[in-house]
Design an enzyme around this catalytic site. Sequence first.
Site, short mmCIF file in Angstrom:
data_model
loop_
_atom_site.label_atom_id
_atom_site.label_comp_id
_atom_site.label_asym_id
_atom_site.label_seq_id
_atom_site.Cartn_x
_atom_site.Cartn_y
_atom_site.Cartn_z
N HIS A 183 0.83 -1.21 0.00
CA HIS A 183 0.00 0.00 0.00
C HIS A 183 0.86 1.26 0.00
O HIS A 183 0.44 2.33 0.48
CB HIS A 183 -0.94 0.04 1.22
CG HIS A 183 -1.83 -1.15 1.34
ND1 HIS A 183 -3.07 -1.20 0.78
CD2 HIS A 183 -1.63 -2.35 1.96
CE1 HIS A 183 -3.62 -2.37 1.05
NE2 HIS A 183 -2.77 -3.10 1.75
N SER A 313 14.89 19.28 -16.69
CA SER A 313 14.00 20.44 -16.61
C SER A 313 14.55 21.59 -17.42
O SER A 313 15.77 21.79 -17.49
CB SER A 313 13.82 20.87 -15.16
OG SER A 313 13.10 22.08 -15.08
N LYS A 319 18.18 19.13 -12.23
CA LYS A 319 17.14 18.12 -12.08
C LYS A 319 17.34 17.03 -13.13
O LYS A 319 17.54 17.29 -14.30
CB LYS A 319 15.76 18.75 -12.24
CG LYS A 319 14.60 17.87 -11.81
CD LYS A 319 13.31 18.70 -11.80
CE LYS A 319 12.16 17.94 -11.20
NZ LYS A 319 11.75 16.81 -12.05
N GLU A 326 9.74 6.29 -17.53
CA GLU A 326 8.58 7.05 -18.00
C GLU A 326 8.22 6.68 -19.44
O GLU A 326 7.04 6.51 -19.78
CB GLU A 326 8.87 8.55 -17.89
CG GLU A 326 8.88 9.05 -16.46
CD GLU A 326 9.29 10.52 -16.35
OE1 GLU A 326 9.17 11.06 -15.25
OE2 GLU A 326 9.74 11.10 -17.37
#
Length: 461
Positions: A183, A313, A319, A326
């Site tokens: 969870h 970014s 970043k 992805e």
Amino acid sequence: MAGKHRVERDSMGELEVPADALWGAQTQRAVNNFKISGLAMPRTFIRALGLIKWAAAGTNRELGLLPDDVAEAIRGAALEVAEGGHLEHFPVDVFQTGSGTSSNMNANEVIARLASRSLGRTVHPNDHVNMSQSSNDVIPTAIHLGAALELTERLLPALKHLGDIIESKAEALREVVKTGRTHLMDAMPVRFDQELGGWATQIRADYHRVANVLPRLSAVAQGGTAVGTGINAHPEFGVRFAAELASRTGIAFRPADSYFEALGSQDTAVELSGQLKTTAVSLMKIANDLRWMNSGPLAGLGEIALPALQPGSSIMPGKVNPVIPEACAMVAAQVIGNDAAITTAGQSGNFQLNVMLPLVAHKLLQSIELLANASRALADTAIEGFTVNEDRLTDALERNPILVTALNPIIGYEKGAAIAKQAYAEGRPIREVAAEQTDLDDEQLDRLLDPDGLTRGGIKE
């Protein structure tokens, strides 16, 4: 514009075709009619059409239906098409006539023109290149052939490679223990080899699921011609054609058990798409696990660091994002969507013909290609190169209040819950609080709460 077009004729009359085009009138009508998506039929589908025309010409020659020189001219031209030499001459849109007749005639016209050039006399697209065939058996055969080639040459090797890389990484990290999660909440410890071993088992199962469809993919419609009765084809054409195709590809093609099933349904394509969807679900799970494990580096889990591949970014310097997981997750979403389209198309078998064949070909071959490429990317540029932040893992393990679960058989659930709550509220290691709240000595606590020992199951007495 003089000289930029030539006039071609078909059964409906004359029309202009670009002067340098290898296709003829029927292809041009399709180009004019189906200005819908700008998506041409997949490269592998065109390869399959070329191989079908090659095998058909050889079979017709064996049966004494086609002169040797005509057959050889067709076979030479068909192999040029199969090898990708003329892809720019296959402009017909995916969203065309549901039988794929336009694509079949596109292949017939291109091959006939190439064969005519080499032979020095006219080779007819229908009478010669399409001899003993119909679009209604050619296109279903091309779907099976194209998918079988892509599975054996690309997807199955890619899945094997991904499974091998995961297993190799698991072996390298077999002594590293981390906090398990259910969870998305802290749970009992697991080892990296156990977690990655779960991924590897998924991929191995996907490999076998996909491979198990191959025997049904190897049953082809060729020989059924227009409605499954084999009209205008020699009674031996289907068997001999399949043997010819098998000799070229190394895949054990055979005539379909029922030509009526092979023309009227696309159940095998739907079956394969379902297995591809399952594979996509596996890739999505692995990709998302990697994203969570890599999250941070400060405010997330920060358990691993994926290879830094590119700036993440346009506005935030430094970043770096988990771009490969992805991309793989997007591939999985596309394949799941393709399965929905293929399922709908599979329901469009009306009497003796399915009439969404080009859509099935496009989506099925796209799914195979995407999964093959994504599997290799995930293996080679994400899993193989990630590093483990062991200090972060150790700190989280020491403070994990769920470790108290190991004490349940001795102190009971209620006492364990109280200790866990106190440890969490006070930000203290569970061992420290358990030493205060129980009669267990240091040796017992060290043994019972050893994270590595807890990954091996059983009750620690």
